[in-house]
Design a protein around this motif. Structure first.
Motif, PDB file in Angstrom:
ATOM      1  N   ASN A 159      30.944   6.848 -61.406  1.00 41.26           N
ATOM      2  CA  ASN A 159      31.745   8.049 -61.131  1.00 41.26           C
ATOM      3  C   ASN A 159      32.549   7.790 -59.849  1.00 41.26           C
ATOM      4  O   ASN A 159      31.984   7.749 -58.768  1.00 41.26           O
ATOM      5  CB  ASN A 159      30.808   9.247 -60.981  1.00 41.26           C
ATOM      6  N   LEU A 160      33.870   7.608 -59.992  1.00 43.39           N
ATOM      7  CA  LEU A 160      34.709   7.224 -58.855  1.00 43.39           C
ATOM      8  C   LEU A 160      35.400   8.445 -58.255  1.00 43.39           C
ATOM      9  O   LEU A 160      36.096   9.186 -58.951  1.00 43.39           O
ATOM     10  CB  LEU A 160      35.778   6.215 -59.316  1.00 43.39           C
ATOM     11  N   VAL A 177      40.509  -1.092 -59.462  1.00 40.17           N
ATOM     12  CA  VAL A 177      39.324  -0.327 -59.018  1.00 40.17           C
ATOM     13  C   VAL A 177      39.033   0.795 -60.014  1.00 40.17           C
ATOM     14  O   VAL A 177      37.880   0.995 -60.435  1.00 40.17           O
ATOM     15  CB  VAL A 177      39.551   0.228 -57.587  1.00 40.17           C
ATOM     16  N   LYS A 178      40.079   1.517 -60.432  1.00 40.48           N
ATOM     17  CA  LYS A 178      39.884   2.641 -61.367  1.00 40.48           C
ATOM     18  C   LYS A 178      39.363   2.145 -62.726  1.00 40.48           C
ATOM     19  O   LYS A 178      38.422   2.704 -63.283  1.00 40.48           O
ATOM     20  CB  LYS A 178      41.192   3.418 -61.541  1.00 40.48           C
ATOM     21  N   GLN A 208      34.433  -7.112 -59.367  1.00 39.06           N
ATOM     22  CA  GLN A 208      33.502  -7.653 -58.358  1.00 39.06           C
ATOM     23  C   GLN A 208      32.965  -6.520 -57.478  1.00 39.06           C
ATOM     24  O   GLN A 208      31.793  -6.514 -57.105  1.00 39.06           O
ATOM     25  CB  GLN A 208      34.269  -8.631 -57.484  1.00 39.06           C
ATOM     26  N   LEU A 209      33.845  -5.577 -57.161  1.00 45.74           N
ATOM     27  CA  LEU A 209      33.415  -4.451 -56.324  1.00 45.74           C
ATOM     28  C   LEU A 209      32.356  -3.615 -57.042  1.00 45.74           C
ATOM     29  O   LEU A 209      31.348  -3.233 -56.446  1.00 45.74           O
ATOM     30  CB  LEU A 209      34.622  -3.588 -55.932  1.00 45.74           C
ATOM     31  N   MET A 210      32.570  -3.332 -58.321  1.00 46.82           N
ATOM     32  CA  MET A 210      31.595  -2.503 -59.050  1.00 46.82           C
ATOM     33  C   MET A 210      30.248  -3.221 -59.187  1.00 46.82           C
ATOM     34  O   MET A 210      29.198  -2.590 -59.075  1.00 46.82           O
ATOM     35  CB  MET A 210      32.139  -2.097 -60.432  1.00 46.82           C
ATOM     36  N   ASP A 211      30.269  -4.540 -59.406  1.00 40.93           N
ATOM     37  CA  ASP A 211      29.007  -5.300 -59.445  1.00 40.93           C
ATOM     38  C   ASP A 211      28.292  -5.160 -58.097  1.00 40.93           C
ATOM     39  O   ASP A 211      27.067  -4.985 -58.038  1.00 40.93           O
ATOM     40  CB  ASP A 211      29.275  -6.799 -59.687  1.00 40.93           C
ATOM     41  N   THR A 212      29.081  -5.238 -57.024  1.00 41.36           N
ATOM     42  CA  THR A 212      28.501  -5.147 -55.677  1.00 41.36           C
ATOM     43  C   THR A 212      27.921  -3.750 -55.442  1.00 41.36           C
ATOM     44  O   THR A 212      26.833  -3.604 -54.873  1.00 41.36           O
ATOM     45  CB  THR A 212      29.590  -5.481 -54.627  1.00 41.36           C
ATOM     46  N   VAL A 213      28.636  -2.730 -55.885  1.00 40.17           N
ATOM     47  CA  VAL A 213      28.153  -1.347 -55.744  1.00 40.17           C
ATOM     48  C   VAL A 213      26.803  -1.205 -56.445  1.00 40.17           C
ATOM     49  O   VAL A 213      25.850  -0.631 -55.895  1.00 40.17           O
ATOM     50  CB  VAL A 213      29.193  -0.358 -56.331  1.00 40.17           C
ATOM     51  N   LYS A 226      35.489   2.773 -64.389  1.00 37.76           N
ATOM     52  CA  LYS A 226      35.327   3.375 -65.714  1.00 37.76           C
ATOM     53  C   LYS A 226      34.474   2.456 -66.604  1.00 37.76           C
ATOM     54  O   LYS A 226      33.520   2.892 -67.246  1.00 37.76           O
ATOM     55  CB  LYS A 226      36.722   3.578 -66.333  1.00 37.76           C
ATOM     56  N   ALA A 227      34.848   1.173 -66.607  1.00 39.13           N
ATOM     57  CA  ALA A 227      34.119   0.213 -67.454  1.00 39.13           C
ATOM     58  C   ALA A 227      32.652   0.098 -67.045  1.00 39.13           C
ATOM     59  O   ALA A 227      31.790  -0.133 -67.886  1.00 39.13           O
ATOM     60  CB  ALA A 227      34.793  -1.149 -67.371  1.00 39.13           C
TER      61      ALA A 227
END
Ligand code: AHR
Length: 334
Positions: free
Chosen positions: A73-74, A63-64, A293-298, A68-69
């Motif tokens: 901003n997490l 996730v981290k 996959q989570l970041m794409d979804t976000v 970043k990639a």
């Protein structure tokens, strides 16, 4: 118990659209994304379950790294396996007006109040890894995670292979994950489903939670062995508990993988090492690398396109037996 698949599909028609409509009404900038022409950074509030296992460590790192990639901003918090900590973290993200909230719920029940608060604030919620039971499916957009019910079924099918047609009663001990957590409930029920359908000769003679930790697995397995000298199989809901159990089995003077066959879930590095030594007989993979996959979804949700997403974005996984472990070990990514 609500069947996860039926539950997840039941509200599909209303859920994502409902969440997005609510977000648009309360806070138009959050559902349309690209505030000010697409250059503003997305802020994601993420509440992690804890750091109970190798799986969890790999998931946190994924996730981290992926945030970043992706230039997201997490804001990250570790709930130490406590629901009240996750609820506080979600409330804090609401107060900070993050763009999207994601969390991996420690247990399935008890989320409606805080999820309604997020909805009222116009902040969309994405579940990751674990599901929730809710009376209002519009309270989250989608789930990015594994099919734990199927993992339990796959574990039973792996046991069929490991037993290779062995006749007679098979006495099984089960190390369950955290009580009330989706993977604990669903891995148990998936395994039980195959037992009921095809293996009346399999008997679960002991079953208790080891909380997904090595220490828990060791302690509970030692107690199982004290009470039952005739355990033939251990089904462990994760590798960490299996590794703890291996220590207890050895301390009891038995050979893990031989005197007691072991089927586990996850496929973390240490699980593969134990499997390559023949101490674990088979592993159902549960992939923790959900970050990308989570970041794409976000990004999709923040762009106001959450209604285009499936209700459940399932992770692809494999099964492994001990004879495959040594060859697979060098290429394991977690
Ligand atoms: O939710 C996934 C489960 O949580 C993993 O199987 C386990 O290792 C972790 O703690």
């Amino acid at each position: 118990m609500i069947d996860r698949r039926s539950f997840l599909t039941a509200g599909a028609a209303v859920s994502a659209a409902g969440v997005l409509a609510a977000c648009a009404k309360k806070n138009p900038t959050k559902s349309t994304g690209s505030k000010g022409g697409g250059t503003e950074q997305i802020t994601l509030g993420f509440s992690q379950v804890g750091s109970e296992s190798g799986w969890r460590a790999a998931n946190t790192q994924s996730v981290k790294d992926a945030a970043k990639a992706a230039g997201i901003n997490l804001k990250f918090s570790d709930a130490q396996q406590k629901q009240e900590n996750q609820i506080s973290a979600i409330r804090s993200y609401i107060a900070q007006k993050v763009d999207v909230i994601s969390f991996s719920p420690v247990v399935v029940t008890g989320w409606d109040t805080v999820l309604k608060e997020a909805k009222a604030a116009g902040i969309p919620v994405i579940l990751t890894d674990r599901s929730v039971e809710t009376s209002d499916p519009s309270l989250y957009v989608t789930l990015v995670g594994s099919d734990f019910e199927s993992e339990g079924e796959r574990a039973a099918h792996l046991l069929e292979k490991v037993l290779a047609g062995q006749k007679g009663t098979v006495k099984i001990a089960q190390l369950e994950g955290t009580t009330g957590a989706a993977p604990a409930i669903e891995r148990s029920s998936g395994f039980a489903k195959i037992m009921k359908a095809s293996h009346p000769e399999w008997k679960i003679i002991a079953s208790q939670s080891g909380d997904f930790t090595r220490a828990g697995g060791k302690q509970v397995m030692a107690a199982f062995l004290q009470a039952h000298s005739d355990i033939q199989v251990l089904f462990s809901h994760n590798d960490d508990m299996a590794i703890g159990a291996i220590q207890a089995i050895q301390a009891a003077g038995k050979a893990p993988g031989k005197d007691i066959k072991i089927i586990s879930c996850d496929g973390v590095h240490d699980g593969f090492v134990a499997m390559s030594k023949g101490q674990i007989n088979a592993i159902v993979e549960c992939n923790p690398l959900l970050g990308p996959q989570l970041m794409d979804t976000v990004k999709t949700v923040h762009a106001g396109k959450g209604s285009t997403l499936p209700r459940w974005i399932k992770t692809k996984e494999s099964d492994y037996t001990a004879d495959q472990a040594a060859a697979a070990l060098p290429s394991r990514k977690y």
